[in-house]
Design an enzyme around this catalytic site. Sequence first.
Site, short mmCIF file in Angstrom:
data_model
loop_
_atom_site.label_atom_id
_atom_site.label_comp_id
_atom_site.label_asym_id
_atom_site.label_seq_id
_atom_site.Cartn_x
_atom_site.Cartn_y
_atom_site.Cartn_z
CG HIS A 80 -1.99 1.32 1.52
ND1 HIS A 80 -3.22 1.11 0.44
CD2 HIS A 80 -1.53 2.22 1.69
CE1 HIS A 80 -3.40 2.46 0.63
NE2 HIS A 80 -2.51 2.70 1.83
CG ASP A 159 -12.44 3.26 5.48
OD1 ASP A 159 -11.91 4.16 6.56
OD2 ASP A 159 -12.08 3.78 5.05
NE ARG A 166 -11.58 10.08 9.71
CZ ARG A 166 -10.20 9.81 8.87
NH1 ARG A 166 -10.52 8.56 8.05
NH2 ARG A 166 -8.63 10.31 8.60
CB SER A 181 -8.71 5.15 7.66
OG SER A 181 -9.31 5.00 5.99
CE LYS A 185 -9.02 2.07 3.47
NZ LYS A 185 -9.34 3.71 3.21
N1 URA Z 1 -6.29 7.35 3.67
C1 URA Z 1 -7.09 6.37 3.63
O1 URA Z 1 -7.33 5.69 2.91
N2 URA Z 1 -7.96 6.59 4.68
C2 URA Z 1 -7.37 8.42 6.02
O2 URA Z 1 -7.91 8.16 6.23
C3 URA Z 1 -6.52 9.31 5.19
C4 URA Z 1 -5.75 8.13 3.88
#
Ligand code: URA
Length: 432
Positions: A80, A159, A166, A181, A185
Site C-alpha cells: 500500500h 470506513d 471526517r 482507516s 482495508k
Molecule cells: N487514506 C485512507 O485510506 N484513509 C485515511 O484516513 C487517509 C488516507
Amino acid sequence: MTEIILKKRQGQELSGAEINYFVQGYAGGEIPDYQAAALLMAVFFQGLSGAETAELTLAMAGSGRTIDLSAIPGVKVDKHSTGGVGDKTTLVLAPLAAAAGVPVAKLAGRGLGHTGGTIDKLAAIPGLQTELSIPAFIRQVKEIGVAIATQTRELVPADKKLYALRDVTATVDCLPLIASSIMSKKLAAGADAIVLDVKAGRGAFLPDREDARALARTMVAIGRRLGKATVALLTNMEQPLGRAVGNALEVREAIAALRGEGPADLEELCLALGAVMLVLAKKAADPGEAEEKLAGLLKNGQAWRKLKEMVVAQGGNPEVIENPDLLKVAERQEEITARTAGYVQAVDAKMIGQAAMLLGAGRQTREDQIDLAAGLVLHKKTGERVEAGEPLATLFVNRARYLEDAKKLVQDAYRIGADEPAPQPMILEVIS
Ligand code: URA
C-alpha cells in the site's frame, strides 16, 4: 453513545466492546452523525492508545465483507502507498513480485486530488477490466500469480461512512484514524503480510517527515498487534516519482521500468519495496539477495512478460505492452523551458500534481472525468544540470481550459540555482 463520547472527551481508554458498539452502530445507521462527529472530535484531541487503534481497525475491517485468500498457495503480501505524484509503483511491483513467485492479489482504488490511483492508470490499457468478481480475482492469482482489481464497495463500509464524516468535520488529519482507516482495508483484503510505502515530502498526503514516520509506526504497530507481519518504508516524495505524471504516460513509464529501462528513482523504490515483499514471503533470505533476484527479473524480461500475462487475463490488449506507442497520446504538446541556467534544486511534487490535475489527468471531485492521455513528462529532475532555454517539462494537452494555470504551476515548481544540490535518498527509513 453519550457515555462513550464523555469517556473519550475525558481522555479515558475505550474498551474493545465500546469501540465495536460505535463502529457497528454507526455503520448500521443506528448512531446518528452528530454523535459520531462528537466522538471523532474527542478522538482528535485525546488520541487513541495502541490497543484502541487496533480495536478500531479490527471493528472497521469486520464491518463488511472480508476476502479469504487461503485458496491461493504461498504467503500473500499486499502493498500500500499513502499516495504520491507519478506513483506508478504498483504497475511495476505487482508483476515484478509475481515473477519472483510472490502471489499478488491487489485491490486498488481511483485517485482523488493531486495523487493518481492505480485503477485510473490501468484504464489507459485498452480493454483491461478491473471490475473482477472475487472468485475470478482469486482464480487469476492462482493461475498466473497476479491480479489487480477495483476495491469492492462491500469492503469496509464503516470506513467509507466514517471517512465522509471526517472529511466534513475537520478530523481527517488524525493519525490513529488515518492508520486504522488504511489498515482496516488491508486487513479486509486478506493478505498474510503488508508492505507500506509511506511517503513524506511536498507531494505526500502527510508532507512532514515526522508526521509520516508517526503514521508508519502506528500502522506497523497495528499490524503487530493483529498478528500481520507489517513493514513500512518511509520514502521521498519531495519531487514526483520517475518522469511521467498522468495515466497513459505513467503506464508507458511502468512498461519501460519492467524492461529495466525505467528512471533510476522508480527502479530503486520498486526494488526496495519488492525486496521486503520477497523476504516476508520467504522467497529470499535477506533484502540484498531479494534485490538481486528482482533486478535479474527486470533484465531478463520475466517481469515484463508477467505484466503482459496479467493484461491478457484481464481482457486488455497485450499489443500495448509490446508497443507502448499504441497508448493514447494527447493532441497537443507544450514545452516549459528554463529561464536561467544552473542545477535543479527542487521540483515541487504538489505543484506538478496540481498541474497534471488541471490538465485533466486527475480528479478534483469524485465526479470528474479523467483524460487518460493528459499529463506531463519531466525532462529535468532534482540535481540535474539545465541551460537557459532548455526544456524542463512537456505538457500533454487535450483540454486547454486551465492550460495557462498548469504552465505557471510547472514553471514555478522548478527551483534552479547555481550550486549542485546534495543527492536526496529515496528510501528515508525502514520501520519494522
Ligand atoms: N487514506 C485512507 O485510506 N484513509 C485515511 O484516513 C487517509 C488516507
